[in-house]
Write a protein that holds these residues in place. Structure first.
Motif: not given
Lengths: 524, 448
Positions: B44, B315, B387, B391, B418, B422, B435
Motif C-alpha cells: 500500500y 467503458d 482505496h 484514489r 434531478r 424526483r 424512470m
C-alpha cells in the motif's frame, strides 16, 4: 526421427502440498452472480495469477541453498546433557568459533541485542559499559562507558545507530560511539523494542508511559499513559507490530500507537508476569510468571494452549526464528524445542553461566544464542535455532556498505505509517463493508431509486404465436418460482445457523455451570 | 565421547559474497511469507508513492508544430509512416509535417477556403482533400522535384460543398458527405452511389475499419445514419437530442462507434442496438468537436470547444486525463498516433500540439529493470486504486479556473433537474412518471 517412447511422467512436476500451503495467502472468493460478468472475469484472472505465483514460489523452495541445523543424541542419551564444549569440538572450526565467552565482571549484568541481520552484537552493562561488536569477525566497532546506569540497549534499523536507555533519558549513539541525540522527552525508560518496518522505537518507562519514537523523522508519534505501574516486561509481535507489556498483577496487555487504551488485556498468571515472547508468525505467545509457570497461548484466537511448571520460574524468554524457546532460570539457560504442539517434558539443551542471566537473544539466521549475565556474555551454540535461508533483499548478513545504503533508502520509502498498526495486518486488503453500505444508501437517496435493485422480469416477446397469454404467464411463473425458492433456501440457511449458534451457546453455559444436582442424570 | 549427530548452520562466505569487484552482488532470495511481514501495508505504501510520483512526472506536452497561418481544420494520419502528419487549415493550406523533427516538410495550397476533410490512401502514396471550393483533389505523397509545380494528381469538380471525406480500408473507393453521402470510385469523376434521407447536410462520414463495407455519418437533423456500401439505401438512423459533430469507429470492435455531440457528451453506440447508447461519456463543459480512438481500441481522446482535450477509457463514463494549456484555444481536430503513444491536437490558434498519451510515461528505450519497475508500479496502482487516499491523489487534476467553475455549475444544474424530477415522481401517482435511465434520455428515436 522421433523415438516412440512417451513421457513416463507427463505434465509438470508435482509440488508437495504443504509447500504450496506455505505460500497461500487467502481463500478463494465466492463467485459473484453470473450477470456481473466483468467482476467475474477480473476475479478469475487475479485468482489464476495468484495461483501461478503460489506454485512458482513453491517450486523455488527447492533451490534454497542451506538446511537447518540439528542435534540428535543416542537412544538413551538426553541432548541437554551435551555440553557446549563438546558441540564446539564436534563441528567445524568456523562454527566452533561461534561459541565464545566474554569475561566482563566489572560493569554489571549485561543486556544483549543482535541487529536484524544477525551480524552485529550490542552489549550494555548495567554500570554503563556499552560495546558494539561484529561478533562473526570479532571486530570491536565501538566501546564506551556512558557513566550512568544503563537499563536497555537496542539496535535501530541498521548497524549504524543504536539507542541506550540510560538512567534519566534516552540516548542515540552512532556505531563509532558518538552520541547523536539525547532525547529528554523519553525519561526513565526501562525497556525498548524497535519495529523495523515502521522505523518506530517503542519505549516502556518506569512511570507507566509507553512512547513511540519515529527514528527516521525524529518525532514522537504517540505517548500513551498506560496507568498500569512500572513497565519492565515488554516484547513485540513481529507479525503485526503490536507491543505486549507484562504487568505485576499477572496481566499481559497489547498496545498499538493509535489507541489510548490497551487493545487486549489478558490475565495470564496468578503472580506477576516475568517475561513475554511472541513467535515470528504471530501465532503463539509464551509467558512466564512469578507463579513458576510457563504458559503458551494462541494469540490469534486468544486461547491458552499449554501450561508448564518450572521449579525455578523463568526470568527471561526468547524465541528463535525456527520456534526454539530459551528460558533463563536463575543462572541456567534451558532451551526447549516445539513448546506449542507436543507436550514438552525435558529441555532440548541446557547451559550454566556464572551469575544471574540478565538478557537472552537468539541471533537471527545463525544457530547461536546470546546470553548476557552478571559476569559477562556467552554466545552459545544451539543447533536448529536460526533460519537457514535469508532473503537478500530484506536482511542480508553479507551485504556490503553500498548494498546497505540502497536497502536503507528502499526501506525508508516503504516505511509503513503508524496509523496502519492494528491486530490484523491484512485489514487493508479487505472490503470495507460498512462504508460500502453507507455509500450505497447515500446513492439511493441521491438518485431516488436503487440502481442495484433487480429489475422486474419482462419475458421476451416471441414470434410465430409462441407469446400467447398462457405461454407468457407460464414463463413468468417459472422465474417467480425460482426466485421464491432462492428466498426460502436463504431463509432456511439463516435459521439453521441461528439454531446452531443457540445450541452451542447453551452447551457452553451448561458445561461451565457448576451446579450439579442429583437430578442431572435424568436430564436429556 | 558422545556419539551425537550434530550440525550447526555454517555458511561459506564464498557463496554469498561476490568474487571480484567487477561482478554484481549476489542476492539470495527466500520467498517465505514469514520472512516478509506486513505485505499488504508495504504494498500500500509503495502504491501510494507510485501514485504520487505519477502525478509528479505527469508532463504530457511534448512539442508544438508552428507554421499554419490560419486555424487548423482537419488532420490526417499517414497510413505507412509514423512520423508523418498532414494537416489542413482554414485558408486552404495543407502542410506535411515530420513529427520527429517537429518540422514542416511540405506546404501546398490545396483549396480556396476551408480544407474540410483530408485522408491518406491506404497504400500511403497519395492523399485526398476536399474543400469549400466544391472540389475533391488527389495529391502525390512525395514532394514535387526541383522546378516542378504543385499539381494535384486528380481534381473532381462537384456541384455542392463537400464537408467530409473518408477512404475505404482496402478498396480504391472513398466517400464524401455534403448535401448527401456519395461513394466514389477513384477512376470515375461522378459518384457510383449517393445516399439521401431527407437531410440537407451531413457533417462527417466514416468507414468502419473492421467491417469495411459499412459507413456512418452525422447529419444536421441530430441523427447518425448507418449505411452499407453494397446496398442502395441507408440502413438505419438514430435521432438524438442534439447534433453530433463527428464520430469514430472502434478499430478493434467492429460494431462500436463513438460520436462527439453538441450537448457536451460523447456517446458510444453498438451499431446493432441503437435504441440506447452503451455508455455516455460526460466530462466536457462545452461542445465536443472531434474524437479519435487509440489503435488498441481501449481508449479514445476527444477535443472540445472548451479548450481542453480529454482521454476516456472505452467503458468508463468519465475521463481519465485532461490536457490543457493557456496557449491552446478551441481544439478543432484530434488524432491518436498509430503507435499508441502520442496525441495530436489541432486548434484554433494555428498550432498543432503533440502530447503524450500516458502523461507520466518515460519515452524512449527503457532498460529492462526500468521497464519492470514501471510495470510493477502500474500493477500496484491498479491493485489499490479503490482505496480513498490513493484514489484522491490519482484523480487529482489541475483545471483552468473557468473550466473548474463551469464544471461545478453544470453539476449544480444537473442536481437541480434531478431533484425536481424526483419531487415530481414523489408527488404523483406511482407509475405515472416512469424512470428513464440517463442513457435513454438522449436518444429520441431509431428509424429504420
Amino acid at each position: 526421427m522421433f523415438s516412440q517412447k512417451s513421457d513416463p511422467f507427463p505434465g509438470p512436476a508435482p509440488i508437495p502440498e504443504d509447500r504450496v500451503q506455505k505460500f497461500k495467502r487467502k481463500e478463494k472468493l465466492k463467485k459473484p452472480h453470473h450477470k456481473q460478468y466483468k467482476l467475474r472475469d477480473i476475479i478469475a484472472r487475479s485468482e489464476d495469477a495468484s495461483e501461478m505465483a503460489q506454485k512458482q514460489a513453491a517450486r523455488f523452495d527447492l533451490l534454497l541453498p542451506e538446511e537447518a541445523g540439528f542435534l540428535e543424541g543416542d537412544e538413551d542419551e538426553d541432548t541437554f546433557t551435551i555440553s557446549q564444549e563438546d558441540i564446539a569440538d564436534a563441528v567445524d572450526i568456523t562454527s566452533g568459533a561461534k561459541y565464545f565467552n566474554l569475561k566482563l565482571s566489572q560493569f554489571g549484568p549485561y543486556r544483549v541485542d543482535y541487529s536484524k541481520t544477525g551480524r552485529h552484537l550490542l552489549l550494555g552493562g548495567r554500570r554503563g559499559h556499552v560495546a558494539c561488536i561484529d561478533w562473526v569477525s570479532k571486530q570491536l566497532m565501538c566501546e564506551i562507558n556512558v557513566m550512568e546506569s544503563v537499563n536497555d540497549v537496542k539496535w535501530l534499523h541498521s548497524e549504524t545507530m543504536y539507542a541506550v536507555a540510560q538512567k534519566k533519558w534516552l540516548y542515540l549513539y552512532d556505531s563509532n560511539g558518538i552520541e547523536l541525540h539525547c532525547i529528554r522527552k523519553f525519561n526513565d525508560v526501562l525497556r525498548m523494542q524497535f519495529l523495523p518496518y515502521h522505523f518506530l522505537l517503542a519505549t516502556a518507562s518506569a512511570t507507566s508511559f509507553l512512547q513511540y519514537l519515529d527514528v527516521s523523522v525524529g518525532k514522537e508519534v504517540a505517548a500513551i499513559c498506560t496507568k498500569t505501574g512500572r513497565l519492565d516486561v515488554m516484547c513485540q509481535n513481529p507479525y503485526n507490530a503490536i507491543i505486549h507489556l507484562g504487568h505485576a498483577n499477572g496481566t499481559v496487555t497489547l498496545w498499538s500507537p493509535n489507541q489510548k487504551e490497551a487493545l487486549v488485556k489478558m490475565l495470564c498468571h496468578q503472580g506477576g508476569v516475568r517475561s513475554v515472547a511472541v513467535d515470528k508468525t504471530g501465532t503463539y505467545m509464551v509467558t512466564s510468571g512469578m507463579d513458576k509457570k510457563l504458559k503458551v497461548y494462541d494469540i490469534r484466537a486468544f486461547k491458552p494452549l499449554k501450561s508448564y511448571f518450572l521449579p525455578a520460574g523463568a526470568s527471561c524468554l526468547s524465541l528463535s526464528q525456527r520456534g526454539l524457546l530459551s528460558a533463563a532460570t536463575g543462572d541456567v539457560v534451558q532451551i526447549y524445542k516445539d513448546v506449542w504442539s507436543t507436550p514438552v517434558t525435558k529441555p532440548y539443551m541446557a547451559h550454566r553461566v556464572r551469575g544471574t542471566v540478565w538478557g537472552l537473544h537468539f541471533c537471527p539466521f545463525e544457530d547461536v544464542l546470546g546470553v548476557g549475565y552478571g559476569e559477562g556474555f556467552t554466545s552459545m551454540l544451539v543447533p536448529g535455532a536460526g533460519e537457514p535461508n535469508f532473503d537478500g533483499l530484506d536482511a542480508n548478513p553479507y551485504r556490503s556498505a553500498k548494498q546497505r545504503q540502497e536497502w536503507e533508502v528502499k526501506a525508508l520509502l516503504e516505511k509503513i505509517q503508524p496509523d496502519l498498526i492494528s491486530l490484523d495486518p491484512t485489514a487493508l486488503a479487505q472490503v470495507d463493508q460498512a462504508t460500502l453500505a453507507q455509500r450505497h444508501q447515500d446513492r439511493v437517496e441521491a438518485l431516488g431509486f436503487d440502481p442495484l435493485a433487480k429489475e422486474k422480469f419482462v419475458p421476451k416477446f416471441k414470434k410465430k404465436g409462441r407469446s400467447s397469454a398462457g405461454a407468457v404467464e407460464r414463463r413468468k411463473k417459472q422465474v417467480a418460482h425460482e426466485e421464491q425458492r432462492d428466498i426460502i433456501r436463504k431463509g432456511v440457511e439463516d435459521k439453521m445457523k441461528m439454531e446452531k449458534e443457540r445450541r452451542e451457546r447453551e452447551q457452553n453455559v451448561a458445561t461451565f455451570s457448576s451446579q450439579k444436582s442429583a437430578l442431572d442424570r435424568f436430564k436429556k | 565421547r558422545y556419539q551425537m549427530k550434530v550440525k550447526v548452520l555454517s555458511r561459506n562466505p564464498d557463496d554469498y559474497v561476490r568474487e571480484t569487484k567487477l561482478d554484481i552482488q549476489r542476492v539470495p532470495r527466500n520467498y517465505d511469507p514469514s520472512l516478509h511481514p506486513f505485505e499488504v501495508s508495504r504494498e500500500y505504501t509503495r502504491a501510494l508513492n507510485a501514485t504520487k510520483l505519477e502525478r509528479v512526472f505527469a508532463k504530457p506536452f511534448v512539442a508544438s508544430l508552428d507554421g499554419h497561418r490560419d486555424g487548423v481544420n482537419c488532420m490526417a494520419k499517414h497510413t505507412e509512416s509514423l512520423s508523418t502528419l498532414l494537416s489542413g487549415s482554414c485558408d486552404g493550406e495543407v502542410k506535411v509535417w515530420n513529427l520527429s523533427k517537429h518540422e514542416c516538410v511540405r506546404t501546398l495550397q490545396a483549396h480556396e477556403g476551408f480544407v474540410r476533410g483530408m485522408v491518406v490512401r491506404f497504400c500511403g502514396t497519395s492523399f485526398f482533400t476536399v474543400g469549400d471550393d466544391k472540389t475533391i483533389k488527389q495529391w502525390k505523397m512525395e514532394s514535387p522535384g526541383y522546378g516542378e509545380e504543385e499539381e494535384p494528381l486528380n481534381t473532381i469538380l462537384g456541384k455542392t460543398v463537400y464537408t467530409g471525406l473518408d477512404h475505404h480500408q482496402n478498396d480504391p473507393v472513398f466517400a464524401t458527405c455534403g448535401q448527401q453521402v456519395d461513394i466514389w470510385d477513384e477512376q470515375r469523376s461522378s459518384p457510383i452511389r449517393s445516399f439521401t434521407w431527407g437531410v440537407d447536410s451531413f457533417s462527417s462520414v466514416r468507414f468502419n475499419p473492421v467491417e469495411t463495407e459499412l459507413l456512418a455519418s452525422c447529419a444536421s437533423d441530430r441523427s447518425i445514419v448507418l449505411y452499407d456500401m453494397r446496398e442502395s439505401t441507408p440502413l438505419k438512423k438514430v435521432i438524438m437530442s442534439m447534433r453530433s459533430n463527428t464520430l469514430c469507429w472502434n478499430p478493434m470492435e467492429a460494431y462500436y462507434f463513438t460520436c462527439a455531440n453538441e450537448d457536451y457528451n460523447l456517446y458510444t453506440y453498438d451499431m446493432r442496438y441503437l435504441t440506447s447508447p452503451i455508455i455516455v461519456h460526460m466530462d466536457h463543459v462545452s461542445a465536443v468537436l472531434d474524437v479519435d480512438y487509440a489503435p488498441t481500441g481501449k481508449e479514445f481522446v476527444s477535443a472540445s470547444f472548451d479548450k481542453t482535450l480529454r482521454i476516456f477509457a472505452k467503458d468508463s463514463g468519465h475521463s481519465r486525463s485532461v490536457y490543457h494549456t493557456k496557449r491552446m484555444q478551441h481544439v478543432i481536430c484530434i488524432k491518436w498516433s498509430a503507435d499508441n503513444k502520442y496525441i495530436l491536437s489541432g486548434s484554433d490558434e494555428m498550432n498543432i500540439r503533440l502530447w503524450k498519451a500516458n502523461a507520466a510515461e518515460k519515452l524512449g528505450v527503457l532498460a529492462p529493470r526500468e521497464r519492470e519497475a514501471a510495470s510493477y508500479s502500474q500493477k500496484l496502482k491498479e491493485k489499490f486504486q479503490h482505496h480513498p487516499q490513493i484514489r484522491r491523489i490519482a484523480r487529482h487534476r489541475h483545471l483552468p479556473k473557468n473550466i473548474y467553475h463551469q464544471t461545478k455549475e453544470l453539476r449544480i444544474m444537473k442536481e437541480a433537474r434531478r431533484r425536481k424530477e424526483r419531487n415530481l415522481r414523489k408527488h404523483s401517482k406511482p407509475g405515472s412518471v416512469p424512470m428513464v435511465s440517463e442513457k435513454e434520455k438522449h436518444v429520441v428515436t431509431v428509424v429504420k
